[in-house]
Design an enzyme around this catalytic site. Structure first.
Site, mmCIF file in Angstrom:
data_model
loop_
_atom_site.group_PDB
_atom_site.id
_atom_site.type_symbol
_atom_site.label_atom_id
_atom_site.label_comp_id
_atom_site.label_asym_id
_atom_site.label_seq_id
_atom_site.Cartn_x
_atom_site.Cartn_y
_atom_site.Cartn_z
ATOM 1 N N ASP A 194 0.829 -1.218 0.000
ATOM 2 C CA ASP A 194 0.000 0.000 0.000
ATOM 3 C C ASP A 194 0.861 1.265 0.000
ATOM 4 O O ASP A 194 0.403 2.345 0.364
ATOM 5 C CB ASP A 194 -0.942 0.013 1.214
ATOM 6 C CG ASP A 194 -0.176 -0.099 2.522
ATOM 7 O OD1 ASP A 194 1.069 -0.308 2.476
ATOM 8 O OD2 ASP A 194 -0.807 0.015 3.579
ATOM 9 N N HIS A 201 25.429 5.636 -17.326
ATOM 10 C CA HIS A 201 24.321 5.911 -16.406
ATOM 11 C C HIS A 201 24.493 5.136 -15.104
ATOM 12 O O HIS A 201 23.520 4.599 -14.561
ATOM 13 C CB HIS A 201 22.982 5.577 -17.060
ATOM 14 C CG HIS A 201 22.550 6.627 -18.046
ATOM 15 N ND1 HIS A 201 21.460 6.486 -18.870
ATOM 16 C CD2 HIS A 201 23.065 7.845 -18.330
ATOM 17 C CE1 HIS A 201 21.326 7.571 -19.628
ATOM 18 N NE2 HIS A 201 22.300 8.402 -19.320
ATOM 19 N N ASP A 245 26.597 13.233 -12.461
ATOM 20 C CA ASP A 245 25.592 13.743 -13.400
ATOM 21 C C ASP A 245 24.296 13.772 -12.605
ATOM 22 O O ASP A 245 23.698 12.723 -12.343
ATOM 23 C CB ASP A 245 25.507 12.803 -14.606
ATOM 24 C CG ASP A 245 24.511 13.283 -15.668
ATOM 25 O OD1 ASP A 245 23.702 14.183 -15.373
ATOM 26 O OD2 ASP A 245 24.549 12.733 -16.782
ATOM 27 N N ASP A 268 20.102 19.556 -15.531
ATOM 28 C CA ASP A 268 20.882 18.378 -15.916
ATOM 29 C C ASP A 268 22.341 18.803 -16.024
ATOM 30 O O ASP A 268 22.741 19.422 -17.014
ATOM 31 C CB ASP A 268 20.336 17.857 -17.262
ATOM 32 C CG ASP A 268 20.991 16.558 -17.697
ATOM 33 O OD1 ASP A 268 21.787 15.995 -16.927
ATOM 34 O OD2 ASP A 268 20.696 16.109 -18.824
ATOM 35 N N HIS A 295 27.978 8.625 -27.177
ATOM 36 C CA HIS A 295 26.636 9.207 -27.087
ATOM 37 C C HIS A 295 26.589 10.538 -27.819
ATOM 38 O O HIS A 295 27.612 11.059 -28.269
ATOM 39 C CB HIS A 295 26.191 9.352 -25.620
ATOM 40 C CG HIS A 295 27.068 10.212 -24.758
ATOM 41 N ND1 HIS A 295 27.016 11.589 -24.766
ATOM 42 C CD2 HIS A 295 28.035 9.890 -23.848
ATOM 43 C CE1 HIS A 295 27.877 12.064 -23.896
ATOM 44 N NE2 HIS A 295 28.523 11.062 -23.327
ATOM 45 N N HIS A 339 20.502 17.056 -25.879
ATOM 46 C CA HIS A 339 19.070 16.747 -25.930
ATOM 47 C C HIS A 339 18.336 17.978 -25.439
ATOM 48 O O HIS A 339 18.901 18.807 -24.725
ATOM 49 C CB HIS A 339 18.731 15.507 -25.087
ATOM 50 C CG HIS A 339 19.194 15.567 -23.650
ATOM 51 N ND1 HIS A 339 18.503 16.244 -22.665
ATOM 52 C CD2 HIS A 339 20.304 15.064 -23.049
ATOM 53 C CE1 HIS A 339 19.147 16.118 -21.520
ATOM 54 N NE2 HIS A 339 20.261 15.426 -21.717
ATOM 55 N N HIS A 372 14.917 14.500 -20.848
ATOM 56 C CA HIS A 372 15.085 14.354 -22.305
ATOM 57 C C HIS A 372 13.788 14.863 -22.909
ATOM 58 O O HIS A 372 12.840 14.110 -23.103
ATOM 59 C CB HIS A 372 15.358 12.901 -22.687
ATOM 60 C CG HIS A 372 16.671 12.395 -22.132
ATOM 61 N ND1 HIS A 372 16.999 11.067 -22.046
ATOM 62 C CD2 HIS A 372 17.732 13.053 -21.620
ATOM 63 C CE1 HIS A 372 18.209 10.933 -21.519
ATOM 64 N NE2 HIS A 372 18.672 12.132 -21.239
ATOM 65 N N GLU A 388 26.908 18.212 -23.692
ATOM 66 C CA GLU A 388 27.516 17.256 -22.767
ATOM 67 C C GLU A 388 28.507 16.314 -23.436
ATOM 68 O O GLU A 388 28.290 15.105 -23.471
ATOM 69 C CB GLU A 388 26.432 16.468 -22.034
ATOM 70 C CG GLU A 388 25.344 15.847 -22.905
ATOM 71 C CD GLU A 388 24.313 15.097 -22.052
ATOM 72 O OE1 GLU A 388 24.733 14.219 -21.301
ATOM 73 O OE2 GLU A 388 23.110 15.411 -22.157
ATOM 74 N N TYR A 401 35.434 8.388 -22.566
ATOM 75 C CA TYR A 401 35.347 7.268 -21.621
ATOM 76 C C TYR A 401 36.388 6.232 -22.050
ATOM 77 O O TYR A 401 36.236 5.603 -23.101
ATOM 78 C CB TYR A 401 33.936 6.669 -21.634
ATOM 79 C CG TYR A 401 32.875 7.757 -21.494
ATOM 80 C CD1 TYR A 401 32.494 8.219 -20.238
ATOM 81 C CD2 TYR A 401 32.312 8.370 -22.625
ATOM 82 C CE1 TYR A 401 31.557 9.243 -20.106
ATOM 83 C CE2 TYR A 401 31.383 9.389 -22.512
ATOM 84 C CZ TYR A 401 31.012 9.825 -21.255
ATOM 85 O OH TYR A 401 30.094 10.846 -21.135
ATOM 86 N N ARG A 425 32.831 13.518 -18.377
ATOM 87 C CA ARG A 425 31.747 14.209 -19.088
ATOM 88 C C ARG A 425 31.577 15.562 -18.408
ATOM 89 O O ARG A 425 31.700 15.660 -17.175
ATOM 90 C CB ARG A 425 30.449 13.396 -19.029
ATOM 91 C CG ARG A 425 29.259 14.074 -19.695
ATOM 92 C CD ARG A 425 28.113 13.111 -20.013
ATOM 93 N NE ARG A 425 27.444 12.565 -18.842
ATOM 94 C CZ ARG A 425 27.550 11.324 -18.401
ATOM 95 N NH1 ARG A 425 28.340 10.465 -19.035
ATOM 96 N NH2 ARG A 425 26.895 10.906 -17.333
ATOM 97 N N GLU A 435 28.780 18.675 -18.551
ATOM 98 C CA GLU A 435 27.448 18.951 -19.121
ATOM 99 C C GLU A 435 26.891 20.257 -18.576
ATOM 100 O O GLU A 435 26.790 20.453 -17.361
ATOM 101 C CB GLU A 435 26.491 17.807 -18.761
ATOM 102 C CG GLU A 435 25.059 18.041 -19.242
ATOM 103 C CD GLU A 435 24.156 16.837 -19.007
ATOM 104 O OE1 GLU A 435 24.416 16.049 -18.071
ATOM 105 O OE2 GLU A 435 23.179 16.693 -19.763
#
Ligand code: GLY
Ligand code: MN
Ligand code: MN
Length: 453
Positions: free
Chosen positions: A55, A260, A277, A288, A368, A372, A379, A397, A401, A418, A420
């Site tokens: 619940d 991610h 990130d 972001d 990548h 975006h 996104h 961004e 890697y 990265r 961004e």
């Protein structure tokens, strides 16, 4: 029983009913222009609460389109817009009725009686009345616009509604001949942010940037990824944001090469990087931000060299972000700089920059895209085949890697970087709203040295 008075809802934010009226009018105009119809209906559900376990429910967050056109925060609600043959537009909100018993447990509901005045809606009804109100309107509408083929339950209800109207065709009743996905109409509107949206997004970006600063300052070897996540979350909530915009990525050492990676239990080690990130959501709007920094506050030479390449790619992407440029322009600019950098660092065999780009050799280290759209969704909606326009908000961004491999010098192993930022397209270029946290490596080291290490 007398029901308690309403406090203003905290989620009302800076965006008020008058703006929702303007947005609904723009939607109606787009429908008339693009579908060429005189009569039509738009139907948008808010979504329902979802069970997390037994619940215990997930926190409710309204569907982005529903929120954009209503600002109404409750589940089990629907917006119905009725474009009439005489050119006028009527708005109907369906929402949960007041319920003294349930409100003791779950909080005060707005209810159909108070909703019209508070949310600038023409008519409000109990959600249970949706089918009954919809049926006669559907029988005279030329087009129906709704989120199509996205939710099995809604698709099933649509079949039911259409079945009822089609069954009356012998009585001369014509069902809508056009059933159109809402996103085709909502995305062009949501993609260009108005002044109030830009203010909210700048505020969200500021909160997130300060949270990143605090996480950098809290970093030191021996702490776990989740420690840094707790710093982020504490800042997000202390500043009044309602939620994260997406699960926070706190990725140390080898995890920095997992795009991610969710913040976990790994302990930070000296001489390795931490990639964060993370961004808060404020009044429905996402921020972001990614920053990458050394766990112990000092970049190694290989980390710094790689970092400078990614930062130069971000600078190139920023320069390429201006009205009239294609959405892909920042990506193409970033890729060129990253390709040059990979050659300079000796991470790719000698060849021309053009060859690296044409063969896609850079993708081993940069897999990548660079941008975006950003807005109510992290996104966000918007057509990425078109040119940029003032008022659009997109991320920039770039990253590199580098996983351990025989042909990669060990000093570069597990360097995942990265950086961004969130960019608002302006009349002449773009404005980065996320620079309250540094990107320059010297400034990052200075900020971390001023922390509690
Ligand atoms: N935070 C997800 C992304 O950067 O796209
Ligand atoms: Mn992003
Ligand atoms: Mn991100």
């Amino acid at each position: 029983m007398l029901l308690p008075e309403h406090q203003p809802l905290p989620v009302d934010g800076p965006i008020h009913g008058a703006q929702h009226v303007v947005r609904r009018a723009a939607l109606a105009q787009a429908l008339r222009d693009r579908l060429g119809v005189g009569t039509g209906l738009v139907l948008i559900p808010s979504g329902e609460e979802k069970v997390r376990n037994r619940d215990n429910l997930f926190p409710f967050r309204a569907d982005s389109d529903f929120w954009y056109f209503t600002g109404f925060p409750e589940p089990e609600s629907w917006l119905l817009l009725h474009l009439q043959a005489n050119g006028s537009l009527e708005s109907h909100l369906f929402c949960r009725p007041r319920d003294p018993e349930r409100e003791i447990w779950d909080g005060i509901r707005v209810g159909p009686e108070a909703a019209p005045a508070r949310f600038a809606i023409d008519h409000a009804h109990d959600t249970a009345e949706l089918d009954a109100v919809l049926a006669p309107l559907l029988a005279e509408a030329e087009a129906l616009v709704l989120p199509a083929a996205r939710d099995a339950e809604l698709d099933a209800r649509l079949r039911g509604w259409m079945g009822v109207v089609r069954a009356k065709s012998r009585a001369g009743i014509q069902a809508p001949t056009q059933i159109v996905d809402l996103e085709a109409f909502s995305a062009p509107l949501r993609c260009i942010k108005d002044a109030a949206e830009l203010r909210t997004m700048a505020k969200a970006a500021h909160i997130s940037a300060k949270a990143h600063c605090a996480a950098m300052q809290a970093s030191r070897p021996g702490k776990a990824e989740y420690h840094l996540e707790s710093v982020l979350l504490s800042h997000f909530r202390a500043a009044g944001s309602q939620s994260v915009a997406y699960p926070s990525i706190v990725a140390s050492g080898p995890h920095s090469c997992i795009l991610h990676h969710r913040a976990g239990h790994r302990i930070l080690l000296p001489d390795e990087l931490v990639l964060i990130d993370a961004g808060c959501e404020l009044d429905g709007y996402a921020s972001d931000i990614t920053r990458t920094f050394p766990a112990n506050g000092k970049f190694t030479p290989a980390q710094r060299d790689t970092y400078q390449v990614v930062l130069a790619a971000l600078d190139a992407a920023t320069d390429a972000t201006r009205p009239g440029a294609m959405f892909s322009a920042p990506h193409e600019a970033a890729v060129r700089v990253l390709a040059e950098g990979l050659l300079d660092l000796g991470l790719l065999p000698e060849q021309s920059v053009d060859a690296v780009i044409e063969t896609g050799a850079y993708r081993r280290f940069y897999m990548h895209r660079t941008s975006h759209f950003l807005g109510l969704n992290v996104h966000d909606v918007g057509n990425t085949q078109l040119a940029l326009r003032p008022g659009m908000v997109l991320t920039l961004e770039p990253g590199l890697y580098i996983r351990p491999a025989a042909d990669v010098p060990p000093a570069f192993w597990n360097i995942g970087i990265r950086i961004e930022d969130d960019a608002v397209v302006t009349e002449h270029g773009c404005h980065l709203i996320t620079r309250d946290v540094p990107v320059d490596p010297d400034e990052i080291e200075a900020l971390m040295a001023s922390g509690d290490q």
